[in-house]
Design a protein around this motif. Structure first.
Motif, PDB file in Angstrom:
ATOM      1  N   LEU A  80       0.875  -1.173   0.000  1.00  0.00           N
ATOM      2  CA  LEU A  80       0.000   0.000   0.000  1.00  0.00           C
ATOM      3  C   LEU A  80       0.905   1.213   0.000  1.00  0.00           C
ATOM      4  CD1 LEU A  80      -2.631  -0.958   2.723  1.00  0.00           C
ATOM      5  CD2 LEU A  80      -2.965  -0.964   0.256  1.00  0.00           C
ATOM      6  N   LYS A  81       0.617   2.193  -0.854  1.00  0.00           N
ATOM      7  CA  LYS A  81       1.503   3.340  -1.005  1.00  0.00           C
ATOM      8  C   LYS A  81       0.746   4.639  -0.799  1.00  0.00           C
ATOM      9  CE  LYS A  81       2.562   4.756  -5.057  1.00  0.00           C
ATOM     10  NZ  LYS A  81       3.048   4.865  -6.462  1.00  0.00           N
ATOM     11  N   GLU A  82       1.359   5.569  -0.022  1.00  0.00           N
ATOM     12  CA  GLU A  82       0.826   6.913   0.155  1.00  0.00           C
ATOM     13  C   GLU A  82      -0.653   6.903   0.529  1.00  0.00           C
ATOM     14  OE1 GLU A  82       2.293   9.938  -0.018  1.00  0.00           O
ATOM     15  OE2 GLU A  82       4.307   9.212  -0.444  1.00  0.00           O
ATOM     16  N   GLU A  83      -1.019   6.030   1.450  1.00  0.00           N
ATOM     17  CA  GLU A  83      -2.412   5.937   1.877  1.00  0.00           C
ATOM     18  C   GLU A  83      -2.639   6.797   3.124  1.00  0.00           C
ATOM     19  OE1 GLU A  83      -5.012   4.380   0.621  1.00  0.00           O
ATOM     20  OE2 GLU A  83      -3.985   3.390  -1.048  1.00  0.00           O
ATOM     21  N   ARG A  84      -3.734   7.566   3.117  1.00  0.00           N
ATOM     22  CA  ARG A  84      -4.100   8.328   4.310  1.00  0.00           C
ATOM     23  C   ARG A  84      -5.161   7.555   5.073  1.00  0.00           C
ATOM     24  NH1 ARG A  84      -3.161  12.509   6.949  1.00  0.00           N
ATOM     25  NH2 ARG A  84      -1.745  13.322   5.363  1.00  0.00           N
ATOM     26  N   ILE A  85      -4.868   7.305   6.337  1.00  0.00           N
ATOM     27  CA  ILE A  85      -5.783   6.573   7.205  1.00  0.00           C
ATOM     28  C   ILE A  85      -6.424   7.555   8.176  1.00  0.00           C
ATOM     29  CG2 ILE A  85      -6.001   4.719   8.898  1.00  0.00           C
ATOM     30  CD1 ILE A  85      -3.427   3.543   7.830  1.00  0.00           C
ATOM     31  N   LYS A  86      -7.708   7.372   8.418  1.00  0.00           N
ATOM     32  CA  LYS A  86      -8.401   8.169   9.420  1.00  0.00           C
ATOM     33  C   LYS A  86      -9.160   7.213  10.333  1.00  0.00           C
ATOM     34  CE  LYS A  86      -8.968  12.300   6.547  1.00  0.00           C
ATOM     35  NZ  LYS A  86      -9.887  13.389   6.103  1.00  0.00           N
ATOM     36  N   ILE A  87      -8.896   7.326  11.644  1.00  0.00           N
ATOM     37  CA  ILE A  87      -9.603   6.478  12.592  1.00  0.00           C
ATOM     38  C   ILE A  87     -10.179   7.346  13.702  1.00  0.00           C
ATOM     39  CG2 ILE A  87      -8.106   4.489  12.113  1.00  0.00           C
ATOM     40  CD1 ILE A  87      -6.772   5.004  14.845  1.00  0.00           C
TER      41      ILE A  87
END
Length: 294
Positions: A80-87
């Motif tokens: 997975l590349k340059e992924e923005r995660i929001k939790i």
């Protein structure tokens, strides 16, 4: 943020610097949490009034350019590349973007530009904390992240020094690796809980009552203690603690010890919100923390 170009640098520099970030209500990025709460809150409150010149952002832009080149790399089967995660985290949203995650090796990779001195001093706690949070976030959304690595591009590397100094990084690219345990992830959750609790309390305070950044967050160089002799312009010796200074003076002579407050390097050179900070105005600009003899 207002971007100026006092030295008429090429337009692409300005364009890159003007890529603005919009602060979302109750959403905090991992990189913001790594700063002092005062700096984080002031940046959000005064973002539209903060002014920075392109010339002061050269190394930040260089880092952005490095990322732009690496973004062209095709993702592998397990990557997975340059992924923005929001939790969700309590009443807040925790947001973070890693450079690369390999689900086969369980490793997060982050690319950074750095000084050779960071490698020489082994000063990696900020990197470790950032990557630990990324792994924590990945685990929250179902990935079994277990470790991380920073691929650091050393902007001031010297081939000559690499040949003649034993403790000098041999190459201009260094990889720093971290392995995380269940205890690390538990501690990470506790750290995040405490940080968001600080933020919630700080959001209710006016600017001048925000908690002062810690010496570590201000990159404070540490107080020095100079042993002086009357009639002599320079110190006999400068030491790192009052105890060492007293011991040296008892053994070697001297008339007094002068406390020389450490410089707040972050405030002076790296804090974008400093002009809105009363600590900066009172202690750094006006010099109320000046040297004193004891």
């Amino acid at each position: 943020m207002i971007i100026t170009n006092k030295f008429n640098l090429p337009a692409p520099f300005v364009s890159l610097a003007q890529r603005d970030y919009i602060f979302e209500p109750n959403e905090y990025r991992v990189t913001s949490l790594l700063k002092g709460v005062r700096e984080t809150i002031l940046e959000r409150r005064h973002h539209e009034k903060i002014e920075r010149d392109v010339s002061d952002m050269v190394w930040l832009l260089f880092g952005t350019a490095v990322h732009a080149v690496l973004e062209r790399h095709e993702e592998g089967e397990h990557e997975l590349k340059e992924e923005r995660i929001k939790i969700p985290f309590g009443n807040y949203i925790l947001s973070g973007q890693f450079d690369l995650y390999n689900d086969k090796t369980k490793i997060v990779t982050d690319y950074k530009t750095a000084s050779v001195w960071k490698i020489i001093f082994g000063d990696f706690e900020d990197w470790r904390r950032q990557l630990l949070i990324y792994c924590y976030m990945l685990r929250k959304i179902g990935f079994d992240a277990q470790g991380a690595q920073v691929v650091a591009f050393l902007k001031d590397h010297s081939k000559r020094d690499a040949k003649i100094k034993a403790d000098y990084p041999p190459y201009p690219v260094q990889t720093v690796k971290f392995t995380f345990t269940d205890a690390d992830f538990a501690e990470c959750e506790e750290w995040l809980t405490a940080k968001f609790k600080e933020i919630a309390a700080a959001e209710k305070l006016p600017d001048d009552e925000l908690p002062i950044c810690t010496p570590e967050e201000r990159f404070n160089s540490g107080d020095k203690f100079a042993v002086l002799r009357k009639g002599r312009k320079t110190a006999l010796r400068v030491l790192d603690s009052m105890e060492e200074a007293k011991q040296w003076m008892s053994e070697n002579g001297g008339d007094e010890i002068q406390v020389r407050p450490g410089e707040d390097k972050k405030c002076i050179d790296y804090c974008a919100a400093c002009e809105f900070c009363n600590y900066y105005r009172e202690k750094v600009v006006n010099g109320n923390g000046g040297s004193k003899a004891v």
